[in-house]
Design an enzyme around this catalytic site. Structure first.
Site, short mmCIF file in Angstrom:
data_model
loop_
_atom_site.label_atom_id
_atom_site.label_comp_id
_atom_site.label_asym_id
_atom_site.label_seq_id
_atom_site.Cartn_x
_atom_site.Cartn_y
_atom_site.Cartn_z
N PRO A 14 -6.29 7.98 -2.58
CA PRO A 14 -7.02 8.41 -3.46
C PRO A 14 -6.97 9.91 -3.76
CG PRO A 14 -8.06 7.74 -1.44
CD PRO A 14 -6.78 7.32 -1.39
N GLU A 50 2.01 1.35 -11.30
CA GLU A 50 3.61 1.38 -10.74
C GLU A 50 4.20 2.54 -11.71
OE1 GLU A 50 6.02 -2.02 -9.80
OE2 GLU A 50 4.37 -3.30 -9.58
N GLY A 84 0.94 -1.19 0.01
CA GLY A 84 -0.09 -0.01 -0.12
C GLY A 84 0.87 1.25 0.12
N LEU A 85 0.77 1.85 -1.26
CA LEU A 85 1.47 3.28 -1.27
C LEU A 85 0.49 4.27 -1.84
CD1 LEU A 85 4.17 4.96 -1.31
CD2 LEU A 85 4.22 4.42 -3.88
N GLY A 108 -10.01 -7.86 -37.51
CA GLY A 108 -11.13 -7.14 -38.04
C GLY A 108 -12.23 -7.33 -36.96
N GLY A 109 -13.47 -7.16 -37.27
CA GLY A 109 -14.56 -7.39 -36.44
C GLY A 109 -14.59 -8.28 -35.54
N ILE A 139 -5.84 -6.41 -37.06
CA ILE A 139 -5.92 -7.47 -38.02
C ILE A 139 -6.95 -8.76 -37.77
CG2 ILE A 139 -4.41 -9.79 -38.28
CD1 ILE A 139 -1.95 -8.00 -37.39
N GLY A 151 -1.82 9.69 -5.67
CA GLY A 151 -1.52 9.05 -6.98
C GLY A 151 -0.02 9.04 -7.14
#
Length: 380
Positions: free
Chosen positions: A128, A363, A124-125, A339-340, A337, A131
């Site tokens: 809220p 990170e 935990g660094l 496509g759909g 590549i 950041g």
């Protein structure tokens, strides 16, 4: 550097491919759809030695170096990036912090349980409102006799809810003072410590991301890692190595996307021939393969420096920046590549496309990597 896989790397890669075909691939869509964190899977990875890759054998780990560690993350991430992310966070952050900065008593107590994944680790660094601005953290630890009372919250924490033990950085000095933060080991079940809201995410949905909340959490001074005031400095060193983990995670996603694209381009027929015959597709594959090769070289260079005990601040940031950015590009081209079909959940590139974006954020964002790199370059 030796660019060929050593015997341990080949063994790890083969073991993960065999294991993953039975234990990961059949379930990854279900885990992703339901945002289910498969904690039982990580117990099995612990039995294979993959949750303590870097932990010395004397503490119950596998005792390998960074070549083997990078290979393990790459192979797991090709199967499911969420699994690669959780495995990397457990190894490099929580376990790595205790391994590097814990005293002998702390190492004997925690490393064997973490290395086998009897206990799952969290770190935990991030908070809220801070950041990347970790120096302004609001989680505080006030000394009362032989104890510290922790109050505050961490967010975007891998295993923040399900973790059995967490390394937590809290402010013990003035806001903005890089020597005003301290690292504590806090066990699950400690009064005042609980997991909070789980994040509903775009990608990496099978890797748990949650809050950690501290409300008058009483922690004994024996749970401090290193010395009071060293927490931030320790964290920066942990992140230097952790960025190699994210570079490896990026490599795995990019390799998976490229392999799927090559196979699909050979099978998909248009105008009476495989689409791989068209220069528009084959040139995409050429660019993807070249970018991936360059990212791999940067990542293994950083791993080599880490193995030799040298400073990896610059190399780790460069590997993380380049590998994560090209992985996003490779995943994007893979969808193109296909496509759909690349836009559907029937094929794996849709998931790679969603998962990979985290690599440019976690990170340290790409912008933070450029800040780190520029500072290191300007020192010369």
């Amino acid at each position: 550097m030796n660019f060929t896989m050593n015997e341990n790397q080949r063994m790890i890669a083969e073991m993960i491919r065999d294991f993953g075909a039975k234990e990961i691939t059949p379930f990854r869509k279900e885990w992703d759809d339901q945002q289910y964190f498969p904690i039982e899977l990580f117990k099995k990875l612990g039995e294979l030695g993959l949750m303590g890759v870097l932990v010395p054998t004397e503490y119950g780990g596998s005792g390998f170096g960074y070549y083997e560690y990078v290979t393990a993350i790459v192979e797991l991430s090709k199967l499911d990036p969420s699994v690669g992310l959780s495995m990397a966070a457990h190894n490099s952050l929580c376990t790595g912090h205790i391994m590097l900065f814990g005293n002998e008593e702390q190492k004997k107590k925690y490393l064997p349980k973490l290395a086998t994944c009897e206990w799952l680790g969290a770190w935990g660094l991030t908070e809220p409102n801070t950041g990347s601005d970790a120096g302004n953290m609001r989680t505080v630890a006030k000394k009362e006799g032989d104890y510290y009372i922790l109050n505050g919250a961490k967010n975007f924490i891998t295993h923040g809810y399900s973790g059995d033990v967490a390394v937590v950085i809290a402010r013990t000095g003035e806001v903005g003072d890089s020597h005003g933060m301290t690292a504590f080991v806090v066990e699950k079940g400690t009064p005042g410590f609980k997991g909070g809201r789980k994040e509903d995410k775009l990608g990496m949905r099978a890797s748990e991301t949650a809050e950690m909340i501290f409300e008058d959490c009483k922690v004994h001074k024996s749970q401090i890692l290193g010395e009071v005031g060293e927490g931030f400095i320790q964290s920066m060193k942990i992140l230097d190595g952790g960025r190699i983990s994210i570079a490896a995670l990026s490599l795995g996603i990019a390799e998976g996307a490229l392999e799927a694209s090559i196979q699909y381009s050979k099978e998909r027929q248009q105008f009476n021939q495989p689409i791989s015959k068209f220069q528009g597709i084959s040139f995409k594959l050429a660019d993807m393969a070249t970018q991936l090769e360059a990212a791999s070289l940067l990542t293994f260079k950083a791993a080599d420096l880490k193995n030799r005990g040298e400073k990896v601040t610059l190399a780790g940031a460069q590997a993380k920046l380049y590998a994560s950015e090209i992985a996003v590009s490779v995943a994007n081209e893979a969808v193109q590549i296909f496509g759909g079909y690349g836009f559907t959940k029937d094929y794996p590139v849709e998931k790679y496309y969603r998962d990979v974006k985290l690599c440019t954020i976690g990170e340290g964002t790409s912008e933070i990597q450029k800040l780190v790199i520029s500072r290191e370059v300007l020192k010369k």
